[in-house]
Design an enzyme around this catalytic site. Structure first.
Site, PDB file in Angstrom:
ATOM      1  N   HIS A   1      93.384  36.857  31.841  1.00  0.00           N
ATOM      2  CA  HIS A   1      94.283  38.010  31.904  1.00  0.00           C
ATOM      3  C   HIS A   1      95.268  37.773  33.043  1.00  0.00           C
ATOM      4  O   HIS A   1      95.069  38.261  34.161  1.00  0.00           O
ATOM      5  CB  HIS A   1      93.484  39.300  32.125  1.00  0.00           C
ATOM      6  CG  HIS A   1      94.300  40.548  31.997  1.00  0.00           C
ATOM      7  ND1 HIS A   1      93.815  41.702  31.420  1.00  0.00           N
ATOM      8  CD2 HIS A   1      95.566  40.830  32.378  1.00  0.00           C
ATOM      9  CE1 HIS A   1      94.759  42.640  31.458  1.00  0.00           C
ATOM     10  NE2 HIS A   1      95.824  42.132  32.043  1.00  0.00           N
TER      11      HIS A   1
ATOM     12  N   ARG B   1      98.327  38.270  35.415  1.00  0.00           N
ATOM     13  CA  ARG B   1      99.145  39.397  35.831  1.00  0.00           C
ATOM     14  C   ARG B   1     100.362  38.893  36.585  1.00  0.00           C
ATOM     15  O   ARG B   1     100.371  37.761  37.089  1.00  0.00           O
ATOM     16  CB  ARG B   1      98.323  40.375  36.682  1.00  0.00           C
ATOM     17  CG  ARG B   1      97.313  41.174  35.846  1.00  0.00           C
ATOM     18  CD  ARG B   1      96.581  42.212  36.684  1.00  0.00           C
ATOM     19  NE  ARG B   1      95.898  43.177  35.847  1.00  0.00           N
ATOM     20  CZ  ARG B   1      94.658  43.036  35.387  1.00  0.00           C
ATOM     21  NH1 ARG B   1      93.959  41.945  35.678  1.00  0.00           N
ATOM     22  NH2 ARG B   1      94.093  43.968  34.638  1.00  0.00           N
TER      23      ARG B   1
ATOM     24  N   HIS C   1      84.577  45.370  28.978  1.00  0.00           N
ATOM     25  CA  HIS C   1      84.698  46.036  30.282  1.00  0.00           C
ATOM     26  C   HIS C   1      83.377  46.655  30.695  1.00  0.00           C
ATOM     27  O   HIS C   1      82.839  47.518  30.011  1.00  0.00           O
ATOM     28  CB  HIS C   1      85.810  47.090  30.321  1.00  0.00           C
ATOM     29  CG  HIS C   1      86.609  47.029  31.597  1.00  0.00           C
ATOM     30  ND1 HIS C   1      86.206  47.633  32.769  1.00  0.00           N
ATOM     31  CD2 HIS C   1      87.758  46.395  31.895  1.00  0.00           C
ATOM     32  CE1 HIS C   1      87.096  47.378  33.718  1.00  0.00           C
ATOM     33  NE2 HIS C   1      88.040  46.621  33.226  1.00  0.00           N
TER      34      HIS C   1
ATOM     35  N   GLU D   1      94.891  37.923  27.398  1.00  0.00           N
ATOM     36  CA  GLU D   1      95.144  39.360  27.343  1.00  0.00           C
ATOM     37  C   GLU D   1      96.110  39.768  28.443  1.00  0.00           C
ATOM     38  O   GLU D   1      96.218  39.101  29.473  1.00  0.00           O
ATOM     39  CB  GLU D   1      93.834  40.149  27.455  1.00  0.00           C
ATOM     40  CG  GLU D   1      93.041  39.892  28.722  1.00  0.00           C
ATOM     41  CD  GLU D   1      91.720  40.644  28.751  1.00  0.00           C
ATOM     42  OE1 GLU D   1      91.147  40.881  27.667  1.00  0.00           O
ATOM     43  OE2 GLU D   1      91.266  41.007  29.852  1.00  0.00           O
TER      44      GLU D   1
END
Length: 251
Positions: A44, A46, A197, A76
């Site tokens: 993921h 960022r 999660h 993701e």
């Protein structure tokens, strides 16, 4: 009943980035996870690169493609222009669209699909035209599964944080029912189901048993924490057991 395990390596990268050194190795621990039977890896990235760096994305892709053909790579993140460019270049097996804010510490909510229907439809169409499976991150609300189907995604990933993070039994039961209802709605809508999660070895088996259509779970924090105790290979084995994946192989 089993679900495939995708190991999210963000927490490993976050630990590495605390120092100006190349360890712990994201690639090395990702390799150990795949050698231990993980179905794939998840990253993921960022914008601030506080854990996964853009350079990690290509390194992990090449490792999976060369050493573990048939395993999956899932990227993701929030589909801003930079993310779309990164994913289009990496060509993972799956992209999971997550509505993160720039400064958000971790993913903590799913899409308001009705409010972003046009945008999600366009992004989904773009990625699918490149042969990339598209999953969209949603809260555990059954109606969202049907809306996700309408924008053209292949799968939904249910945000399981409220279930996984619930410490009080009644709250856990309430959140469990929400996740299960949403997973069943996905099956009824004719789309695939992922989840992720705050999933652990303790709360996974019940979820897998309740949702035979659960195809994949993406887990990072709990796997990294358990790997400090058991090592990465044994931790992957324990999580695969919790997913029912090892039993299905034996059968």
């Amino acid at each position: 009943m089993s679900a495939k395990l995708s190991v999210n390596v963000n927490a490993i990268a976050f630990l590495r980035n605390r120092r100006h050194v190349p360890w712990p190795s994201v690639e090395g621990l990702g390799r150990i996870a795949l050698q231990a039977g993980a179905y794939g890896l998840t990253v993921h990235p960022r914008p601030d690169e506080r854990h996964i760096r853009r350079s990690d994305v290509g390194i992990l892709r090449d490792m999976i493609r060369k050493e573990f053909p048939g395993r999956e790579y899932n990227i993701e993140g929030n589909p801003d222009p930079d993310f779309i460019k990164l994913v289009s270049a990496a060509k993972p097996d799956q992209v999971t669209l997550v509505p993160d804010d720039i400064g958000q510490a971790t993913s903590d909510h799913g899409w308001d699909i009705a409010a972003h229907r046009g945008f999600l439809t366009d992004v989904t169409s773009r990625f699918k035209s490149q042969g990339i499976r598209v999953s969209v991150f949603i809260d555990p609300e059954p109606e969202l599964a049907h809306l996700a189907r309408e924008v053209g995604v292949d799968r939904v990933e249910i945000y399981t944080g409220p279930y996984g993070g619930a410490l009080e039994p009644l709250a856990m039961e309430r959140e469990f029912r929400k996740v299960v209802a949403t997973g069943k709605a996905a099956e009824k809508a004719g789309i695939g189901l992922n989840a992720g999660h705050d999933l652990t070895r303790e709360n996974l088996p019940r979820l897998v048993a309740a949702l035979p259509n659960l195809r994949e779970v993406s887990i990072g924090h709990a796997i990294t924490a358990d790997a400090l105790v058991f090592g990465m290979a044994e931790t992957v084995r324990l999580f695969r057991q919790a997913c029912g994946d090892l039993r299905s192989e034996a059968a």
